[in-house]
Motif scaffolding. Structure first.
Motif, PDB file in Angstrom:
ATOM      1  N   ALA A 193     -49.649  -8.144 -32.596  1.00 25.63           N
ATOM      2  CA  ALA A 193     -49.124  -9.299 -31.852  1.00 25.63           C
ATOM      3  C   ALA A 193     -50.154  -9.819 -30.851  1.00 25.63           C
ATOM      4  O   ALA A 193     -50.785  -9.047 -30.127  1.00 25.63           O
ATOM      5  CB  ALA A 193     -47.841  -8.921 -31.131  1.00 25.63           C
ATOM      6  N   THR A 194     -50.335 -11.110 -30.817  1.00 24.71           N
ATOM      7  CA  THR A 194     -51.244 -11.741 -29.849  1.00 24.71           C
ATOM      8  C   THR A 194     -50.477 -12.541 -28.797  1.00 24.71           C
ATOM      9  O   THR A 194     -51.047 -12.955 -27.795  1.00 24.71           O
ATOM     10  CB  THR A 194     -52.233 -12.675 -30.571  1.00 24.71           C
ATOM     11  OG1 THR A 194     -51.495 -13.636 -31.333  1.00 24.71           O
ATOM     12  CG2 THR A 194     -53.134 -11.871 -31.511  1.00 24.71           C
ATOM     13  N   ALA A 195     -49.188 -12.772 -29.040  1.00 27.17           N
ATOM     14  CA  ALA A 195     -48.345 -13.492 -28.092  1.00 27.17           C
ATOM     15  C   ALA A 195     -46.909 -13.005 -28.277  1.00 27.17           C
ATOM     16  O   ALA A 195     -46.563 -12.411 -29.303  1.00 27.17           O
ATOM     17  CB  ALA A 195     -48.423 -14.997 -28.336  1.00 27.17           C
ATOM     18  N   ILE A 196     -46.075 -13.253 -27.274  1.00 31.45           N
ATOM     19  CA  ILE A 196     -44.672 -12.847 -27.356  1.00 31.45           C
ATOM     20  C   ILE A 196     -43.957 -13.713 -28.394  1.00 31.45           C
ATOM     21  O   ILE A 196     -44.102 -14.931 -28.410  1.00 31.45           O
ATOM     22  CB  ILE A 196     -43.990 -12.981 -25.980  1.00 31.45           C
ATOM     23  CG1 ILE A 196     -44.631 -12.006 -24.985  1.00 31.45           C
ATOM     24  CG2 ILE A 196     -42.492 -12.719 -26.089  1.00 31.45           C
ATOM     25  CD1 ILE A 196     -44.115 -12.138 -23.566  1.00 31.45           C
ATOM     26  N   GLU A 197     -43.220 -13.037 -29.271  1.00 32.38           N
ATOM     27  CA  GLU A 197     -42.534 -13.741 -30.356  1.00 32.38           C
ATOM     28  C   GLU A 197     -41.146 -13.132 -30.551  1.00 32.38           C
ATOM     29  O   GLU A 197     -40.994 -11.908 -30.531  1.00 32.38           O
ATOM     30  CB  GLU A 197     -43.351 -13.610 -31.645  1.00 32.38           C
ATOM     31  CG  GLU A 197     -42.753 -14.333 -32.840  1.00 32.38           C
ATOM     32  CD  GLU A 197     -43.574 -14.136 -34.100  1.00 32.38           C
ATOM     33  OE1 GLU A 197     -43.126 -14.588 -35.167  1.00 32.38           O
ATOM     34  OE2 GLU A 197     -44.660 -13.511 -34.015  1.00 32.38           O
ATOM     35  N   GLN A 198     -40.138 -13.977 -30.720  1.00 29.87           N
ATOM     36  CA  GLN A 198     -38.770 -13.497 -30.906  1.00 29.87           C
ATOM     37  C   GLN A 198     -38.416 -13.445 -32.385  1.00 29.87           C
ATOM     38  O   GLN A 198     -38.600 -14.413 -33.116  1.00 29.87           O
ATOM     39  CB  GLN A 198     -37.778 -14.411 -30.175  1.00 29.87           C
ATOM     40  CG  GLN A 198     -36.406 -13.794 -29.963  1.00 29.87           C
ATOM     41  CD  GLN A 198     -36.440 -12.617 -28.983  1.00 29.87           C
ATOM     42  OE1 GLN A 198     -37.208 -12.619 -28.028  1.00 29.87           O
ATOM     43  NE2 GLN A 198     -35.616 -11.605 -29.245  1.00 29.87           N
ATOM     44  N   LYS A 199     -37.942 -12.296 -32.833  1.00 31.87           N
ATOM     45  CA  LYS A 199     -37.464 -12.127 -34.209  1.00 31.87           C
ATOM     46  C   LYS A 199     -36.050 -11.569 -34.141  1.00 31.87           C
ATOM     47  O   LYS A 199     -35.853 -10.361 -34.126  1.00 31.87           O
ATOM     48  CB  LYS A 199     -38.392 -11.196 -34.992  1.00 31.87           C
ATOM     49  CG  LYS A 199     -39.776 -11.769 -35.275  1.00 31.87           C
ATOM     50  CD  LYS A 199     -40.608 -10.795 -36.089  1.00 31.87           C
ATOM     51  CE  LYS A 199     -41.980 -11.374 -36.435  1.00 31.87           C
ATOM     52  NZ  LYS A 199     -41.902 -12.429 -37.453  1.00 31.87           N
ATOM     53  N   ARG A 200     -35.086 -12.489 -34.032  1.00 37.01           N
ATOM     54  CA  ARG A 200     -33.677 -12.127 -33.848  1.00 37.01           C
ATOM     55  C   ARG A 200     -33.512 -11.238 -32.615  1.00 37.01           C
ATOM     56  O   ARG A 200     -33.815 -11.674 -31.513  1.00 37.01           O
ATOM     57  CB  ARG A 200     -33.108 -11.501 -35.130  1.00 37.01           C
ATOM     58  CG  ARG A 200     -32.903 -12.560 -36.239  1.00 37.01           C
ATOM     59  CD  ARG A 200     -32.078 -12.019 -37.370  1.00 37.01           C
ATOM     60  NE  ARG A 200     -32.892 -11.259 -38.321  1.00 37.01           N
ATOM     61  CZ  ARG A 200     -32.394 -10.653 -39.394  1.00 37.01           C
ATOM     62  NH1 ARG A 200     -31.085 -10.681 -39.624  1.00 37.01           N
ATOM     63  NH2 ARG A 200     -33.194 -10.017 -40.222  1.00 37.01           N
ATOM     64  N   ASN A 201     -33.080  -9.979 -32.791  1.00 40.14           N
ATOM     65  CA  ASN A 201     -32.839  -9.111 -31.626  1.00 40.14           C
ATOM     66  C   ASN A 201     -34.097  -8.387 -31.146  1.00 40.14           C
ATOM     67  O   ASN A 201     -34.030  -7.532 -30.263  1.00 40.14           O
ATOM     68  CB  ASN A 201     -31.757  -8.076 -31.952  1.00 40.14           C
ATOM     69  CG  ASN A 201     -32.160  -7.164 -33.107  1.00 40.14           C
ATOM     70  OD1 ASN A 201     -32.745  -7.617 -34.082  1.00 40.14           O
ATOM     71  ND2 ASN A 201     -31.839  -5.878 -33.001  1.00 40.14           N
ATOM     72  N   ILE A 202     -35.234  -8.754 -31.721  1.00 42.29           N
ATOM     73  CA  ILE A 202     -36.494  -8.064 -31.390  1.00 42.29           C
ATOM     74  C   ILE A 202     -37.461  -9.025 -30.705  1.00 42.29           C
ATOM     75  O   ILE A 202     -37.748 -10.106 -31.223  1.00 42.29           O
ATOM     76  CB  ILE A 202     -37.158  -7.497 -32.659  1.00 42.29           C
ATOM     77  CG1 ILE A 202     -36.221  -6.499 -33.350  1.00 42.29           C
ATOM     78  CG2 ILE A 202     -38.489  -6.825 -32.327  1.00 42.29           C
ATOM     79  CD1 ILE A 202     -36.678  -6.097 -34.726  1.00 42.29           C
ATOM     80  N   THR A 203     -37.949  -8.622 -29.548  1.00 38.04           N
ATOM     81  CA  THR A 203     -39.026  -9.358 -28.882  1.00 38.04           C
ATOM     82  C   THR A 203     -40.329  -8.640 -29.201  1.00 38.04           C
ATOM     83  O   THR A 203     -40.566  -7.512 -28.762  1.00 38.04           O
ATOM     84  CB  THR A 203     -38.816  -9.409 -27.358  1.00 38.04           C
ATOM     85  OG1 THR A 203     -37.530  -9.938 -27.064  1.00 38.04           O
ATOM     86  CG2 THR A 203     -39.884 -10.273 -26.700  1.00 38.04           C
ATOM     87  N   LEU A 204     -41.155  -9.297 -30.014  1.00 41.29           N
ATOM     88  CA  LEU A 204     -42.444  -8.733 -30.411  1.00 41.29           C
ATOM     89  C   LEU A 204     -43.451  -9.013 -29.297  1.00 41.29           C
ATOM     90  O   LEU A 204     -43.614 -10.162 -28.883  1.00 41.29           O
ATOM     91  CB  LEU A 204     -42.895  -9.365 -31.720  1.00 41.29           C
ATOM     92  CG  LEU A 204     -43.878  -8.592 -32.599  1.00 41.29           C
ATOM     93  CD1 LEU A 204     -43.270  -7.276 -33.069  1.00 41.29           C
ATOM     94  CD2 LEU A 204     -44.299  -9.429 -33.787  1.00 41.29           C
TER      95      LEU A 204
END
Length: 358
Positions: free
Chosen positions: A220-231
């Motif tokens: 991950a290079t930036a914060i990304e939302q995948k449903r209930n997961i914050t990458l």
């Protein structure tokens, strides 16, 4: 009359396989610099954490690489191994120019000190396994035992572990951000499983639809939302902040992260790296803290998470020594050698109490 000499030269060899060694080195650096000038030898090529350290020497060293399903990638490890280069670097590393050589489980520095007959201190978690009192799994791994005790030998050992299992084993080094924190529970679970691919972890965590997760990813290079997961990208401060406010932490059976989770009083679920004996030893120690250990991410993983979150918190970790005290003991135990000619009045002694922080 004895004098405190502030300008001794310290070589600190840090293993850059994984992030724990680097995180610990960054925490230790201000304390070491109170004693003298520190040069860092960073060895390894698969850490995801930026090393904010005074790195003077750099090597690919001998690194561990992981597959996608929780184990080591032996083929990649073998391909990266260059014994001739390791021997060449050991001969070239100028350990003889330093008053104290501190080695955090790094094989090139260990070999260099052997070849040049220079004293050194093996300081860190792996040094604790020299003691027969340190927890081990019931099923011993002879190769794993050999690696822990022979990979980076030294003339002195100071170990770090969850408890003081022997007289040379002291408390974990906890980041200042964690030490000063007021833990809270904002409902999310912090996850760091570098030995699994993001795809495997995300697929498993998304089945727990009502639980928010902070998944720290080396990709991950930036914060990304995948449903209930914050990458989230891996960062020292970011992961610490997430842990401080978490309902629980899911990670491997390493040392630094479990120690900080236990210190914060957080629920902890560990998945040891398959084939890594040190993590199996850590798992044996963590079980005594009531930390559940699971072998893999499988069809039971979702149920395990729900059961774990509804269980009691583990036994808390209590620090018996401060970082300042531990560094003082390292310096006191180190064989201090003066590179310039001695005089009869040059006692070259160290008094850690006089160098303590305010």
């Amino acid at each position: 009359m004895a004098y405190v000499t502030p300008k001794i030269k310290i070589l600190y060899a840090v293993q850059a396989t994984g992030n724990g060694h680097i995180a610990r080195a960054m925490q230790l650096m201000p304390y070491l610099e109170k004693y003298g000038e520190v040069d860092v030898f960073l060895s390894g090529s698969n850490s995801n954490l930026k090393a904010a350290l005074p790195v003077k020497y750099r090597s690919n060293g001998l690194s561990l690489f992981y597959g996608n399903r929780g184990g080591l990638d032996y083929m990649k490890i073998w391909k990266q191994l260059d014994v001739r280069q390791l021997w060449k670097e050991a001969n070239q590393l100028p350990v003889e120019q330093y008053d104290i050589v501190i080695n955090d489980f790094e094989c090139i520095t260990s070999l260099a000190c052997k070849l040049k007959q220079i004293p050194s201190i093996n300081f860190g978690h792996q040094a604790s396994f020299i003691s027969p009192n340190t927890p081990k799994p019931l099923q011993k791994d002879m190769l794993g035992e050999w690696v822990l005790t022979h990979y980076a030998t030294a003339t002195n050992y100071i170990g770090l572990h969850f408890e003081n299992y022997d007289d040379f084993i002291f408390s974990p080094i906890i980041k200042q951000q964690i030490l000063e924190a007021t833990p809270s529970n904002k409902g999310h679970v912090s996850v760091y499983l570098s030995h699994y691919s993001d795809e495997v972890v995300i697929a498993a965590l998304q089945k727990c639809k009502d639980i928010p997760f902070h998944l720290f990813s080396k990709k991950a290079t930036a914060i990304e939302q995948k449903r209930n997961i914050t990458l989230m990208p891996i960062s020292n401060d970011g992961f610490a902040s997430s842990m401080i406010d978490a309902a629980g932490i899911i990670t491997g059976a390493g040392f630094e992260t479990p120690a900080e989770a236990l210190y914060l009083g957080k629920k902890l679920l560990c998945l040891p790296i398959k084939g890594q004996y040190e993590q199996l030893c850590n798992a044996a120690a963590l079980e005594k803290f009531r930390v559940p250990i699971i072998n893999t991410i499988d069809e039971h993983f979702t149920a395990t998470i729900y059961k774990w979150l509804s269980s009691l918190a583990p036994k808390p970790l209590t620090l018996q020594q401060s970082t300042n005290e531990i560094v003082g003991m390292v310096m006191e135990k180190g064989i201090v050698r003066k590179t310039a000619p001695r005089t009869e009045n040059d006692f070259y002694l160290l008094y850690p109490d006089e160098l303590s922080f305010a």
